[in-house]
Design an enzyme around this catalytic site. Structure first.
Site, PDB file in Angstrom:
ATOM      1  N   LYS A 298       0.841  -1.207   0.000  1.00 49.26           N
ATOM      2  CA  LYS A 298       0.000   0.000   0.000  1.00 49.26           C
ATOM      3  C   LYS A 298       0.877   1.258   0.000  1.00 49.26           C
ATOM      4  O   LYS A 298       2.073   1.190   0.302  1.00 49.26           O
ATOM      5  CB  LYS A 298      -0.909  -0.022   1.230  1.00 49.26           C
ATOM      6  CG  LYS A 298      -0.168   0.004   2.570  1.00 49.26           C
ATOM      7  CD  LYS A 298      -1.093  -0.291   3.749  1.00 49.26           C
ATOM      8  CE  LYS A 298      -0.323  -0.298   5.055  1.00 49.26           C
ATOM      9  NZ  LYS A 298      -1.145  -0.793   6.188  1.00 49.26           N
TER      10      LYS A 298
ATOM     11  N   TYR B 113      15.467  30.156   9.696  1.00 49.78           N
ATOM     12  CA  TYR B 113      14.254  30.819  10.181  1.00 49.78           C
ATOM     13  C   TYR B 113      14.236  30.913  11.697  1.00 49.78           C
ATOM     14  O   TYR B 113      14.633  29.977  12.395  1.00 49.78           O
ATOM     15  CB  TYR B 113      13.015  30.033   9.740  1.00 49.78           C
ATOM     16  CG  TYR B 113      12.619  30.287   8.305  1.00 49.78           C
ATOM     17  CD1 TYR B 113      12.301  31.562   7.863  1.00 49.78           C
ATOM     18  CD2 TYR B 113      12.559  29.231   7.410  1.00 49.78           C
ATOM     19  CE1 TYR B 113      11.927  31.782   6.551  1.00 49.78           C
ATOM     20  CE2 TYR B 113      12.189  29.439   6.092  1.00 49.78           C
ATOM     21  CZ  TYR B 113      11.869  30.729   5.668  1.00 49.78           C
ATOM     22  OH  TYR B 113      11.506  30.943   4.379  1.00 49.78           O
TER      23      TYR B 113
HETATM   24  C1  LIG Z   1      -0.468  -1.811   6.863  1.00 50.24           C
HETATM   25  C2  LIG Z   1      -1.117  -3.101   7.218  1.00 50.24           C
HETATM   26  C3  LIG Z   1      -0.357  -4.290   7.267  1.00 50.24           C
HETATM   27  C4  LIG Z   1       1.156  -4.279   7.218  1.00 50.24           C
HETATM   28  O1  LIG Z   1       1.622  -3.836   8.478  1.00 50.24           O
HETATM   29  P1  LIG Z   1       3.173  -3.745   8.828  1.00 50.24           P
HETATM   30  O2  LIG Z   1       3.185  -3.334  10.250  1.00 50.24           O
HETATM   31  O3  LIG Z   1       3.727  -2.687   7.928  1.00 50.24           O
HETATM   32  O4  LIG Z   1       3.784  -5.063   8.577  1.00 50.24           O
HETATM   33  C5  LIG Z   1      -1.035  -5.484   7.425  1.00 50.24           C
HETATM   34  N1  LIG Z   1      -2.385  -5.518   7.577  1.00 50.24           N
HETATM   35  C6  LIG Z   1      -3.141  -4.391   7.569  1.00 50.24           C
HETATM   36  C7  LIG Z   1      -4.608  -4.501   7.744  1.00 50.24           C
HETATM   37  C8  LIG Z   1      -2.532  -3.153   7.400  1.00 50.24           C
HETATM   38  O5  LIG Z   1      -3.279  -2.042   7.411  1.00 50.24           O
END
Ligand SMILES: *Cc1c(COP(=O)(O)O)cnc(C)c1O
Length: 345
Positions: A35, A243
Site C-alpha cells: 500500500k 528561520y
Molecule cells: C499496513 C497493514 C499491514 C502491514 O503492516 P506492517 O506493520 O507494515 O507489517 C497489514 N495488515 C493491515 C490490515 C494493514 O493495514
C-alpha cells in the site's frame, strides 16, 4: 551528484520477504503489503521484485492502488484491498480483479448485490476498532453466498510482544473464525509474524519488515538517501542560521546547505537530527525549511560533496527517532522529488 539520490535495494526487499517467510511454517503463505506506493518506495518495481521471490498475495489500502500492482505482477496473483468495497469501484474491480476485504454489513450487502459471482474477503474487528465486522454482525449476516478467499483481522499492539492485547485479539479472532476454513485465515502483519506461530494462521501480511523497518530487527536496510551539498559557508560567533534565528554559532562554524526540506518529506521535526559524511555525524542546525536544510560540518576534516540522510550510518528508525516518529512515516513521507535508483531486482 547534483540531485538528491534515493537508492532502493530491491534485493534487500526480496531478502527481507524471504527471511519473514522462513519465520513461519512451510504451509503458511507470506503475502506482501504494498500500500501507499509500497511505503513510498515505488509499487511497480517493489511488486515485481516480490513476485519474483515468490509472493503471490498482495495487499493495498484502496482500490485505485490495485491498478499499478496488477500491471506489475500480471494476471494470477491475488490483490486484496483493505478498504473493502465502495459502490463505484466496479470498473476497477473488473479491470484489476482485486479482492475487497469487506468490513461492514453495508459493504457485504452492497458487494453481494452488485457482484454476486466475484470473490472477496472479510475483515473482522478483534479489538482495534478501525474496520471490520463485529461478532454480532457475523451472527446476523448470511455469508453463505460469498466466494471467500481470505478472512482477516489486524493486531493493534504487535510491535510490543509483552502487550496483553495480542493474546486477547488472537483469542477473539479464533472465537470469531471457528466456522471458516482454516486456510482462509490471516492475522499477522510484520509484528505478528515475529510474535510466533500462534499468530501466523494461513496467510501473513508483512509490510514494514520488507522495507527494513522495526519491529523486524533483523531486516536488511533498503534505502539510502544521499543529498549534495549546495554550498558551505563560514558563520562567525554570534551569527544565526535559518528561520527564527533558532541556532546561533557559539564558535566559528562551517555550515553546509542542502537543497532538501520538509517538502521532500524531511520533516520539520528533524531540526535536531544528524546526517553523515563518510561515517561522521554532522548535526542539523537551525530549522528545517521547505526546500533547504543547514548542517554543521565544522568538525569534518574534509569538505563534503554529499551528506547521507539515510544509509549505513542511520536507518529509517534512527532518523524517525530524531523526529519523534516511526520508520513507516519517514518512508511514506519521502515523496516524489528524489531521483530514484533501484539496485538489483
Ligand atoms: C499496513 C497493514 C499491514 C502491514 O503492516 P506492517 O506493520 O507494515 O507489517 C497489514 N495488515 C493491515 C490490515 C494493514 O493495514
Amino acid at each position: 551528484m547534483t540531485r538528491p539520490l534515493l537508492t532502493i535495494d530491491l534485493d534487500a526487499i526480496a531478502a527481507n520477504w524471504a527471511a519473514l517467510d522462513r519465520l513461519s511454517a512451510g504451509a503458511v503463505e507470506t503475502g506482501a503489503v504494498v500500500k501507499a506506493d509500497a511505503y513510498g518506495l515505488g509499487v511497480a518495481a517493489v511488486s515485481r521484485a516480490l513476485r519474483a521471490v515468490g509472493a503471490s498475495r498482495f495487499f493495498v489500502a484502496v482500490a485505485s492502488e490495485a491498478v499499478a500492482v496488477r500491471a506489475a505482477v500480471g494476471p494470477g496473483p491475488e490483490i486484496f484491498v483493505f478498504a473493502g468495497y465502495t459502490p463505484g469501484d466496479g470498473e476497477l474491480l473488473r479491470q484489476t480483479e482485486f479482492r475487497p476485504m469487506l468490513n461492514s454489513p453495508q459493504q457485504v450487502s452492497a458487494f453481494a448485490a452488485e457482484h454476486p459471482d466475484l470473490p472477496c474477503g472479510l475483515q473482522l474487528d478483534t479489538g482495534m476498532n478501525r474496520l471490520g465486522l463485529e461478532p454480532e454482525d457475523l451472527g446476523a449476516l448470511d455469508l453463505g453466498s460469498l466466494d471467500l478467499r481470505l478472512v482477516m483481522s489486524h493486531l493493534a499492539c504487535a510491535d510490543d510482544p509483552s502487550h496483553p492485547q495480542n493474546a486477547a485479539q488472537r483469542g477473539a479472532f479464533q472465537a470469531m473464525t471457528g466456522g471458516f476454513a482454516p486456510e482462509l485465515l490471516s492475522l499477522a502483519a510484520t509484528g505478528g509474524v515475529l510474535l510466533g506461530p500462534d499468530y501466523h494462521f494461513a496467510v501473513t501480511r508483512p509490510g514494514i519488515g520488507l522495507y527494513g523497518g522495526q519491529p523486524f530487527a533483523d531486516a536488511r536496510p533498503v534505502v539510502r538517501l544521499s543529498v549534495p551539498v549546495l554550498q558551505v559557508r563560514d558563520v562567525a560567533v554570534g551569527e544565526s542560521v535559518g528561520y527564527g534565528a533558532a541556532w546561533v554559532a557559539a564558535r566559528p562554524s562551517r555550515i553546509a546547505t542542502l537543497a532538501v526540506g520538509y517538502a521532500d518529506g524531511l520533516l520539520r521535526a528533524l531540526s535536531g537530527a544528524v546526517f553523515h559524511a563518510e561515517g561522521v555525524a554532522c548535526p542539523v542546525v537551525g530549522r528545517v525549511s521547505m526546500d533547504l536544510i543547514t548542517v554543521d560540518v565544522t568538525d569534518l576534516p574534509f569538505e563534503p560533496d554529499t551528506l547521507d540522510v539515510l544509509g549505513p550510518d542511520q536507518g529509517i528508525d534512527a532518523l524517525a527517532a530524531a523526529a519523534g516518529t516511526i520508520g513507516y512515516e519517514v518512508l511514506t513521507a519521502l515523496g516524489s522529488r528524489y531521483e530514484r535508483v533501484y539496485k538489483g531486482g
